[in-house]
Design an enzyme around this catalytic site. Structure first.
Site, short mmCIF file in Angstrom:
data_model
loop_
_atom_site.label_atom_id
_atom_site.label_comp_id
_atom_site.label_asym_id
_atom_site.label_seq_id
_atom_site.Cartn_x
_atom_site.Cartn_y
_atom_site.Cartn_z
N ASP A 123 0.91 -1.26 0.20
CA ASP A 123 0.05 -0.02 0.12
C ASP A 123 0.72 1.29 -0.08
OD1 ASP A 123 -1.85 -2.04 0.33
OD2 ASP A 123 -1.83 -1.68 2.54
N GLU A 148 -11.07 -1.73 -3.65
CA GLU A 148 -10.57 -1.07 -2.76
C GLU A 148 -9.38 -0.11 -3.26
OE1 GLU A 148 -8.90 -4.17 -0.28
OE2 GLU A 148 -7.31 -4.46 -1.37
#
Length: 335
Positions: free
Chosen positions: A34, A208
């Site tokens: 991420d 997401e």
């Protein structure tokens, strides 16, 4: 003759050193899921998931992350609602202050919510980070992966959330903010997993990691689809029409195909959860993302941050190409 050979060897060594200095290879770090960066005053401020804290890197170039200054800006205390599973932090400069957004739980995934820290210091590596609390809309549903952006002088938050209280589908939501820590509107669902390339993951389907992307006056959202535990994790695209309200889901269109996906040929699996940045001179667009070096590695700690340059079509669609193979020398961002 020996002198000539020595001179040629020296020249070759100098050329090789110059090439090494002006290029880089992926991955940027051995691990780090991420990845996100924010550029301000000549420095990139980089974060990635560490699971138990928010760690911040400061560097002139993201290609130098391994030697960059780093500090832990926040580590939650035990036994509260945001003690564990600290995911996908983002550090952004908004309205004159620094803010750090992250998702966290008290120990169970169903408890995941978004939280924010604030720091008024000009340099986020210094000063005091204050816990501002949870960032939520009125529903207070499961939420992760927030990105905050400004559009026509208004702040908006986009994130991945559940429609209900059961872990069966993650969708992309948007809401307006009255300040960097307060949502001021109802949430609006912009995207659900609908195409086959968005549904890999057995019982749970996933949209997401939404990230706002601007190209001229065009606003887009790039998001990750399918379970990160699969090799089919990929990037999708939502485009805003430019008309009406961002909170009108009818003004958003989904691209029918993924824009960035696994490359078996290049041995890069499950690329996703990206962010974007400009080169220091502002002339180049770059994507920062994580990926796996082997199939079947899933969502574990082996995901590593990578970056590569991208372009746009005449219609303003980002062209990411294929994820570049490890060890391939790429030219550093232009300065």
């Amino acid at each position: 003759m020996r002198t000539i050979l020595l001179t040629l060897t020296l020249i070759q060594a100098m050329l090789f050193a110059h090439a090494q200095d002006s290029t880089f290879t992926n991955p940027l770090l051995p691990s780090g899921a991420d990845p996100y960066s924010f550029y301000k005053d000549g420095y990139y401020y980089y974060t990635h998931t560490t699971a138990n804290s928010v760690v911040l890197w400061k560097t002139r170039s993201l290609t130098d992350l391994q030697s960059a200054q780093r500090t832990t800006i926040y580590k939650p205390t035990e036994n509260n609602a945001w003690s564990k599973d600290v995911w996908a932090p983002q550090v952004q400069f908004l309205r004159g202050k620094w803010y750090a957004y992250f998702a966290a739980t008290g120990g169970k995934n169903a408890q995941h919510r978004m939280y924010v820290l604030e720091n008024p210091s000009p340099d986020p590596m210094t000063g005091t980070w204050t816990f501002k609390g949870q960032v939520t809309d009125a529903t207070n549903k499961w939420a992760i992966d927030a990105d905050i952006f400004e559009y026509k002088k208004e702040l908006y938050m986009i994130w991945s959330g559940w429609e209900g209280d059961v872990d069966k589908q993650q969708d992309i939501y948007i809401a307006k903010m009255k300040n960097p820590w307060t949502i001021s509107s109802e949430r609006v669902r912009l995207s659900v997993p609908e195409h086959e390339w968005e549904k890999s993951g057995q019982k749970v389907t996933v949209n997401e990691g939404p990230q706002a992307l601007f190209h001229g006056k065009k606003l887009m959202i790039v998001y990750s689809a399918s379970g990160c535990w699969t090799d089919h994790y990929a990037l999708g695209l939502l485009r805003f029409s430019g008309k009406g309200s961002l909170l009108d889901s009818a003004q958003w269109t989904k691209h029918p195909e993924p824009l960035f996906k696994t490359s078996v040929a290049n041995k890069v699996w499950a690329p996703g959860h990206n962010s974007f940045f400009k080169s220091p001179d502002g002339k180049e667009d770059w994507i920062l993302y994580h990926a796996n070096s082997q199939p079947g590695w899933g969502c574990g700690g082996k995901r590593s941050p990578r970056m590569q340059r991208f372009t746009f079509t005449k219609d303003g669609i980002p062209v990411f190409g294929e994820p570049v193979a490890e060890g391939v020398r790429l030219k550093k961002p232009s300065e």
